[in-house]
Design a protein around this motif. Structure first.
Motif, PDB file in Angstrom:
ATOM      1  N   SER A  63      11.773   0.740   1.358  1.00 32.99           N
ATOM      2  CA  SER A  63      12.669   1.735   0.909  1.00 32.99           C
ATOM      3  C   SER A  63      12.083   2.716   0.151  1.00 32.99           C
ATOM      4  O   SER A  63      11.055   2.407  -0.385  1.00 32.99           O
ATOM      5  N   PHE A  64      12.672   4.003  -0.163  1.00 28.42           N
ATOM      6  CA  PHE A  64      12.093   4.772  -1.110  1.00 28.42           C
ATOM      7  C   PHE A  64      13.361   5.275  -2.009  1.00 28.42           C
ATOM      8  O   PHE A  64      14.443   5.097  -1.816  1.00 28.42           O
ATOM      9  N   PRO A  65      12.743   5.624  -3.359  1.00 27.72           N
ATOM     10  CA  PRO A  65      13.760   5.765  -4.363  1.00 27.72           C
ATOM     11  C   PRO A  65      14.826   7.017  -3.885  1.00 27.72           C
ATOM     12  O   PRO A  65      14.473   7.848  -3.254  1.00 27.72           O
ATOM     13  N   ALA A  66      15.954   6.790  -4.402  1.00 28.21           N
ATOM     14  CA  ALA A  66      17.090   7.644  -4.031  1.00 28.21           C
ATOM     15  C   ALA A  66      16.772   9.387  -4.786  1.00 28.21           C
ATOM     16  O   ALA A  66      16.335   9.175  -5.857  1.00 28.21           O
ATOM     17  N   LEU A 109       4.462   3.969   3.208  1.00 34.18           N
ATOM     18  CA  LEU A 109       4.790   2.456   2.252  1.00 34.18           C
ATOM     19  C   LEU A 109       4.874   1.457   3.053  1.00 34.18           C
ATOM     20  O   LEU A 109       5.501   1.307   4.173  1.00 34.18           O
ATOM     21  N   GLY A 110       3.956   0.331   2.832  1.00 31.72           N
ATOM     22  CA  GLY A 110       4.172  -0.629   3.360  1.00 31.72           C
ATOM     23  C   GLY A 110       3.941  -2.097   2.507  1.00 31.72           C
ATOM     24  O   GLY A 110       3.409  -1.834   1.566  1.00 31.72           O
ATOM     25  N   PHE A 135       0.763  -1.269  -0.136  1.00 38.98           N
ATOM     26  CA  PHE A 135      -0.067   0.077  -0.001  1.00 38.98           C
ATOM     27  C   PHE A 135       0.872   1.213  -0.093  1.00 38.98           C
ATOM     28  O   PHE A 135       2.090   1.107   0.387  1.00 38.98           O
ATOM     29  N   LEU A 136       0.357   2.151  -0.478  1.00 42.30           N
ATOM     30  CA  LEU A 136       0.937   3.633  -0.742  1.00 42.30           C
ATOM     31  C   LEU A 136       0.074   4.474  -0.204  1.00 42.30           C
ATOM     32  O   LEU A 136      -1.162   4.982  -0.653  1.00 42.30           O
ATOM     33  N   MET A 137       0.288   5.349   1.101  1.00 44.33           N
ATOM     34  CA  MET A 137      -0.492   6.489   1.264  1.00 44.33           C
ATOM     35  C   MET A 137       0.090   7.793   1.536  1.00 44.33           C
ATOM     36  O   MET A 137       1.332   7.986   2.161  1.00 44.33           O
ATOM     37  N   THR A 190       4.887  -4.641   6.921  1.00 49.40           N
ATOM     38  CA  THR A 190       6.198  -3.845   7.266  1.00 49.40           C
ATOM     39  C   THR A 190       6.051  -2.420   6.565  1.00 49.40           C
ATOM     40  O   THR A 190       5.828  -2.251   5.732  1.00 49.40           O
ATOM     41  N   VAL A 191       6.254  -1.567   7.449  1.00 54.60           N
ATOM     42  CA  VAL A 191       5.955  -0.047   7.223  1.00 54.60           C
ATOM     43  C   VAL A 191       7.047   0.731   7.547  1.00 54.60           C
ATOM     44  O   VAL A 191       7.759   0.816   8.470  1.00 54.60           O
ATOM     45  N   ASP A 192       7.281   1.971   6.756  1.00 53.57           N
ATOM     46  CA  ASP A 192       8.024   3.158   7.047  1.00 53.57           C
ATOM     47  C   ASP A 192       7.091   4.282   6.281  1.00 53.57           C
ATOM     48  O   ASP A 192       6.503   4.159   5.268  1.00 53.57           O
TER      49      ASP A 192
END
Length: 349
Positions: free
Chosen positions: A182-185, A173-174, A120-122, A150-152
């Motif tokens: 992780s998130f894009p650099a 994001l989870g 999911f993406l919020m 798993t969330v961050d």
């Protein structure tokens, strides 16, 4: 890969994910003008103009291939904790400050829990991080973890990814695939180093639209400013704001806001938020940006047409996630969380 887009608005997330090769099985929002915009631009993507609180997950299962659902994306309305507006408490017992719109975050979590997508993406505003001294965001994270994810989260400036606009938003994001989040650099920076490119100025996005105004079908119609405001705009330097302390008496008033700031051609634009129905001032013209110019800065393609009156069009543009960043994030999720080989697709509705 199949996703559902909740609180889809004008489709900023939708467009980027689709360009990255995802299939949108259903889009949902509770706004008649968003419905008109969606049906005009994406006629073959199912759309529900409904309150999410009234949607049963069994209804969604009947529309999409439920077993193949990869993700849920979307940004619940942020009015209750926007730093622009009046911040309110998340506690329902505080009735004089409680904003029921914030219940929609819990409804988003409910659908994630019941549908169990792979990820999911919020998306939400920066103010969510400090609301109730951080209690609100921590509560959201714990609820998602309780759903098996798993969330961050990360505060991201769109300018750091080539969007010609400084726009900070929080992305949560989870995934339930036991993958690290992780998130894009970043690819760009205000102070470029280590191979990063400089931030992108806004001028190349809009310069070809000068002297081509008055096209309502293209959302490129300037506001009709008063003569007094035009005189004020003439005093605003490029990349600066109105010199309130040096105004002649006939131009003075209280409460000048972001609508009295002028963009600089070589710098990213200010955040596209249509305060008082007006975007910031054009870099070289004495008027505010048109809806189309704001959409260009938001990286919407020109073939996306926004429906409703000018104010309604502006709010759809201003509330959206820039499609350019959406595509970058969608690719990152595909390769690093879903572990799918990246293939380039272009879809036409």
């Amino acid at each position: 890969m199949l996703i559902v887009d909740l609180f889809c608005g004008a489709g900023g997330l939708h467009i980027g994910f689709k360009e990255a090769g995802y299939r949108i099985g259903l889009s949902v929002d509770n706004n008649e003008n968003v419905k008109r915009t969606h049906l005009y631009n994406h006629p073959f993507v199912p759309f529900w103009n409904r309150d999410i609180r009234e949607i049963d997950t069994n209804e969604i299962r009947e529309v999409i291939d439920y077993e193949s659902l990869d993700g849920i994306i979307g940004g619940p309305p942020c009015q209750g904790f926007s730093t622009i507006g009046r911040r309110v408490s998340s506690k329902p017992e505080v009735r004089n400050t409680y904003d029921p719109r914030n219940e929609l975050v819990d409804e988003y979590i409910r659908l994630v829990r019941e549908l169990q997508p792979k990820f999911f993406l919020m998306e939400n505003v920066k103010g969510i991080l400090t609301w109730d001294k951080g209690e609100f965001i921590n509560n959201i994270i714990e609820k998602f973890k309780g759903c098996g994810y798993t969330v961050d989260y990360k505060l991201i400036n769109m300018a750091d990814y080539g969007v010609p606009q400084t726009r900070e938003r929080v992305f949560i994001l989870g995934n339930r695939l036991n993958q690290p989040v992780s998130f894009p650099a970043s690819t760009h920076s205000d102070s470029p180093k280590d191979g990063l490119k400089p931030w992108v100025g806004c001028w190349d996005s809009i310069k070809d639209l000068v002297n081509h105004e008055e096209d309502p079908g293209f959302n490129h119609v300037p506001l009709k400013h008063t003569e007094k405001n035009i005189e004020r705009y003439k005093l605003i330097p490029e990349g600066g704001r109105l010199p309130e302390d040096a105004l002649p008496p006939e131009l003075y008033r209280k409460n000048f806001g972001n609508t009295f700031k002028r963009l600089g051609r070589k710098k990213p634009a200010l955040t596209m938020v249509p305060g008082n129905d007006a975007f910031p001032i054009h870099p070289i013209l004495n008027r505010s940006l048109t809806v189309r110019e704001a959409a260009r800065i938001q990286t919407f393609p020109d073939n996306i047409i926004f429906k409703g009156n000018r104010r309604q069009q502006g709010h759809q543009v201003g509330n959206a996630v820039p499609p350019l960043f959406s595509k970058i994030l969608a690719r990152h999720i595909k390769e690093n969380i879903l572990k799918e080989k990246q293939l380039e697709f272009q879809f036409n509705d």
